[in-house]
Design a protein around this motif. Structure first.
Motif, PDB file in Angstrom:
ATOM      1  N   MET A   1      59.426  33.466  37.108  1.00 12.34           N
ATOM      2  CA  MET A   1      58.979  33.822  35.753  1.00 12.34           C
ATOM      3  C   MET A   1      57.795  34.791  35.843  1.00 12.34           C
ATOM      4  O   MET A   1      57.721  35.762  35.090  1.00 12.34           O
ATOM      5  N   GLN A   2      56.892  34.520  36.778  1.00 18.72           N
ATOM      6  CA  GLN A   2      55.748  35.427  36.957  1.00 18.72           C
ATOM      7  C   GLN A   2      56.233  36.819  37.359  1.00 18.72           C
ATOM      8  O   GLN A   2      55.764  37.839  36.857  1.00 18.72           O
ATOM      9  N   ARG A   3      57.223  36.835  38.248  1.00 21.54           N
ATOM     10  CA  ARG A   3      57.776  38.115  38.694  1.00 21.54           C
ATOM     11  C   ARG A   3      58.463  38.835  37.532  1.00 21.54           C
ATOM     12  O   ARG A   3      58.407  40.049  37.415  1.00 21.54           O
ATOM     13  N   GLY A   4      59.113  38.058  36.671  1.00 20.24           N
ATOM     14  CA  GLY A   4      59.766  38.640  35.494  1.00 20.24           C
ATOM     15  C   GLY A   4      58.745  39.309  34.575  1.00 20.24           C
ATOM     16  O   GLY A   4      58.968  40.423  34.089  1.00 20.24           O
ATOM     17  N   LEU A   5      57.623  38.630  34.355  1.00 22.62           N
ATOM     18  CA  LEU A   5      56.572  39.218  33.518  1.00 22.62           C
ATOM     19  C   LEU A   5      56.083  40.521  34.128  1.00 22.62           C
ATOM     20  O   LEU A   5      55.887  41.517  33.435  1.00 22.62           O
ATOM     21  N   GLU A   6      55.910  40.494  35.463  1.00 21.69           N
ATOM     22  CA  GLU A   6      55.408  41.707  36.118  1.00 21.69           C
ATOM     23  C   GLU A   6      56.416  42.849  36.054  1.00 21.69           C
ATOM     24  O   GLU A   6      56.043  44.019  35.969  1.00 21.69           O
ATOM     25  N   ARG A   7      57.686  42.507  36.044  1.00 21.20           N
ATOM     26  CA  ARG A   7      58.733  43.539  35.962  1.00 21.20           C
ATOM     27  C   ARG A   7      58.707  44.257  34.604  1.00 21.20           C
ATOM     28  O   ARG A   7      58.897  45.466  34.539  1.00 21.20           O
ATOM     29  N   VAL A   8      58.503  43.491  33.516  1.00 18.67           N
ATOM     30  CA  VAL A   8      58.636  44.112  32.194  1.00 18.67           C
ATOM     31  C   VAL A   8      57.311  44.610  31.606  1.00 18.67           C
ATOM     32  O   VAL A   8      57.321  45.448  30.719  1.00 18.67           O
ATOM     33  N   TRP A   9      56.189  44.098  32.114  1.00 19.47           N
ATOM     34  CA  TRP A   9      54.914  44.423  31.451  1.00 19.47           C
ATOM     35  C   TRP A   9      54.560  45.907  31.433  1.00 19.47           C
ATOM     36  O   TRP A   9      53.950  46.395  30.472  1.00 19.47           O
ATOM     37  N   PRO A  10      54.927  46.688  32.471  1.00 19.11           N
ATOM     38  CA  PRO A  10      54.608  48.129  32.393  1.00 19.11           C
ATOM     39  C   PRO A  10      55.320  48.841  31.239  1.00 19.11           C
ATOM     40  O   PRO A  10      55.007  49.989  30.948  1.00 19.11           O
ATOM     41  N   TYR A  11      56.243  48.167  30.590  1.00 21.78           N
ATOM     42  CA  TYR A  11      57.006  48.799  29.508  1.00 21.78           C
ATOM     43  C   TYR A  11      56.575  48.327  28.118  1.00 21.78           C
ATOM     44  O   TYR A  11      57.192  48.694  27.128  1.00 21.78           O
ATOM     45  N   THR A  12      55.540  47.495  28.045  1.00 25.95           N
ATOM     46  CA  THR A  12      55.209  46.913  26.744  1.00 25.95           C
ATOM     47  C   THR A  12      54.341  47.826  25.881  1.00 25.95           C
ATOM     48  O   THR A  12      54.428  47.783  24.658  1.00 25.95           O
ATOM     49  N   ALA A  13      53.525  48.668  26.507  1.00 27.09           N
ATOM     50  CA  ALA A  13      52.586  49.485  25.717  1.00 27.09           C
ATOM     51  C   ALA A  13      53.324  50.443  24.790  1.00 27.09           C
ATOM     52  O   ALA A  13      52.868  50.732  23.687  1.00 27.09           O
ATOM     53  N   GLU A  14      54.499  50.906  25.228  1.00 25.24           N
ATOM     54  CA  GLU A  14      55.244  51.879  24.430  1.00 25.24           C
ATOM     55  C   GLU A  14      55.592  51.342  23.043  1.00 25.24           C
ATOM     56  O   GLU A  14      55.702  52.102  22.078  1.00 25.24           O
ATOM     57  N   LEU A  15      55.769  50.012  22.954  1.00 24.00           N
ATOM     58  CA  LEU A  15      56.116  49.399  21.665  1.00 24.00           C
ATOM     59  C   LEU A  15      55.054  49.693  20.610  1.00 24.00           C
ATOM     60  O   LEU A  15      55.335  49.701  19.419  1.00 24.00           O
ATOM     61  N   PHE A  16      53.818  49.886  21.059  1.00 26.95           N
ATOM     62  CA  PHE A  16      52.697  50.022  20.116  1.00 26.95           C
ATOM     63  C   PHE A  16      52.234  51.467  19.944  1.00 26.95           C
ATOM     64  O   PHE A  16      51.226  51.724  19.311  1.00 26.95           O
ATOM     65  N   ASP A  17      52.979  52.398  20.533  1.00 22.59           N
ATOM     66  CA  ASP A  17      52.594  53.809  20.420  1.00 22.59           C
ATOM     67  C   ASP A  17      52.689  54.284  18.979  1.00 22.59           C
ATOM     68  O   ASP A  17      53.565  53.873  18.223  1.00 22.59           O
ATOM     69  N   GLU A  18      51.777  55.158  18.659  1.00 22.24           N
ATOM     70  CA  GLU A  18      51.717  55.714  17.305  1.00 22.24           C
ATOM     71  C   GLU A  18      51.793  57.230  17.455  1.00 22.24           C
ATOM     72  O   GLU A  18      51.095  57.797  18.278  1.00 22.24           O
ATOM     73  N   ASP A  19      52.668  57.873  16.716  1.00 24.12           N
ATOM     74  CA  ASP A  19      52.721  59.333  16.769  1.00 24.12           C
ATOM     75  C   ASP A  19      52.607  59.889  15.359  1.00 24.12           C
ATOM     76  O   ASP A  19      52.333  59.153  14.405  1.00 24.12           O
ATOM     77  N   GLU A  20      52.863  61.161  15.221  1.00 21.95           N
ATOM     78  CA  GLU A  20      52.688  61.837  13.930  1.00 21.95           C
ATOM     79  C   GLU A  20      53.574  61.197  12.868  1.00 21.95           C
ATOM     80  O   GLU A  20      53.156  61.003  11.728  1.00 21.95           O
ATOM     81  N   VAL A  21      54.802  60.873  13.258  1.00 21.96           N
ATOM     82  CA  VAL A  21      55.768  60.278  12.310  1.00 21.96           C
ATOM     83  C   VAL A  21      55.197  58.984  11.722  1.00 21.96           C
ATOM     84  O   VAL A  21      55.137  58.795  10.502  1.00 21.96           O
ATOM     85  N   VAL A  22      54.757  58.106  12.614  1.00 26.80           N
ATOM     86  CA  VAL A  22      54.268  56.804  12.166  1.00 26.80           C
ATOM     87  C   VAL A  22      52.950  56.946  11.403  1.00 26.80           C
ATOM     88  O   VAL A  22      52.745  56.284  10.385  1.00 26.80           O
TER      89      VAL A  22
END
Lengths: 265, 178
Positions: free
Chosen positions: A172-193
């Motif tokens: 489970m710890q390894r699973g968290l480490e696998r996906v965590w580098p991809y979580t910040a993108e969910l919160f990205d804000e651009d001109e559209v948003v």
């Protein structure tokens, strides 16, 4: 697929809003791609109950995508159908966050991905329910209730694996480490948003990040695990730049449509 | 993901006298839910209104249970058939998402029918926000005991979960509170 509803009879809803259409498409792509990934667990899940759980969650997500695609096609004035969005776009035209397309991998990777996504989606849809535009608001209100159920499922599995055996905890710890580098993108804000958020049409995901971190950390800590601090954050999905594993996923999803264009049953 | 779309146009039925709105409503409400056929769409709380729209066309407003409910296309098509059969072939079905459907919309008669068929009726729906970790005890539809515990949160259809009764040891479905 044909939409199962007739359009609202009011002609005034044909107001074109290209930005809102783009944003709804992103949310729809997240839901569709993650739903498609979860479908790959069908008949392969650890227990029959889990097979039911993941396929039911996938069903909900694909339902969210259908609603969002139809709405996007109405908002942009093209009247494009859910099928056109799902089956006739190339991989570069999909704008899902990379997190949603990551291969399921070990079951713990799927749980970690669900944990990250469902906590984000619950927060986002709850905020969307407060939109000044009745159309996304109605969707947010409805979808938030369904995602709350998915979040409970992800929380329970995180706890079960984290507190299970040394082996399940390690994975489970390894699973968290696998996906965590991809979580910040969910919160990205651009001109559209930014533009939409300023008008009160949709919330920006950026301010939701502290709440997400707090809620996710609470579950991870309770499971005896550590929230990863990845050395890099990967992005690109919103711009149509995807991971290597994305092409085969989309090809599989679109294969029937490609073979029988316009086919119906 | 294609909905059931007939490849050939439907045969044109002979014109029928248009029935009154109240009669059409009763007809539509009595249509069985494809996944819970023991209760009608009315008892399930899916039918919001049956009334002529601004353009004079008879319109049935429905609130979908789950957005991904696989029964939805069948429900829509059954309502359309019922509209046509009651002399309103131009009638429309429209989805309304807000306020959302919750299991609190299931009527008292619907709850009785569910229980009579071994499906525990929904406990009160949770408020928006976190789903409570310890849900309200669901009484066993077989023996009435409240000593039941969750077995699987996902059951025979999207809207059902599975519980186990520790008194009579039966597994039973529950219309998940939503």
């Amino acid at each position: 697929m044909t939409t199962s509803t007739d359009p609202a009879p009011t002609a005034g809803t044909a107001r074109v809003d290209a930005r809102l259409a783009v944003h709804l498409l992103r949310l729809g792509d997240d839901a569709l791609v993650l739903g498609q990934r979860l479908c790959q667990w069908i008949t392969r899940a650890p227990t029959i109950e889990e097979d039911m759980a993941l396929s039911n969650i996938a069903l909900d997500l694909i339902g969210h995508a259908r609603t969002l695609f139809t709405l996007s096609g109405r908002v942009d004035g093209t009247g494009r159908s859910e099928d056109e969005f799902a089956f006739t776009r190339s991989d570069r035209e999909f704008t899902n966050a990379l997190l949603t397309e990551l291969p399921g991998g070990d079951f713990a990777v799927t749980v970690a991905r669900q944990l990250a996504y469902t906590h984000y989606a619950a927060l986002y849809y709850e905020a969307l329910a407060g939109s000044a535009d009745a159309r996304p608001a109605a969707f947010g209100e409805r979808a938030a209730r369904e995602v709350a159920f998915h979040r409970m499922h992800a929380d329970n599995w995180t706890l079960r694996l984290g507190l299970g055996t040394p082996e399940s905890s390690r994975r489970m710890q390894r699973g968290l480490e696998r996906v965590w580098p991809y979580t910040a993108e969910l919160f990205d804000e651009d001109e559209v948003v930014r533009h939409l958020a300023a008008a009160g049409t949709v919330p920006s995901p950026a301010p939701l990040r502290p709440a997400w971190e707090r809620r996710v950390s609470e579950v991870v800590t309770r499971a005896g695990l550590t929230v990863p601090t990845p050395s890099q954050q990967l992005r690109g999905g919103r711009a149509g730049l995807h991971t290597e594993e994305f092409g085969p996923l989309i090809a599989e999803m679109q294969s029937v449509h490609r073979r029988f264009p316009g086919g119906r049953w | 993901m294609n909905g059931p779309t007939p490849s050939a146009p439907r045969p044109v039925p002979p014109p029928r006298p248009a029935r009154a709105v109240a009669e059409v409503r009763a007809l539509v409400e009595a249509l069985p839910d494809p996944e819970l056929p023991m209760i009608g769409l009315g008892d399930l709380g899916v039918i919001r209104s049956v009334a002529p729209a601004a353009d004079g066309v008879l319109e049935v407003e429905i609130t979908p249970t789950y957005l991904g409910c696989p029964a939805l296309p069948a429900i829509v098509s059954a309502i359309r058939d019922a509209l046509a059969a009651s002399g309103h072939p131009e009638g429309r079905v429209r989805q309304v998402l807000s306020p959302p459907w919750t299991t609190d919309r299931v009527t008292a008669a619907g709850r009785e029918k569910l229980a009579a068929h071994g499906i525990a009726p929904p406990v009160p729906a949770p408020a928006n926000g976190p789903v409570p970790v310890a849900p309200i005890a669901v009484p066993c539809p077989h023996c009435g005991s409240r000593a039941t515990r969750p077995h699987s949160p996902f059951g025979p259809s999207r809207c059902q979960s599975v519980l186990r009764c520790t008194a009579c040891h039966e597994l039973f479905p529950h219309l998940s509170a939503l």
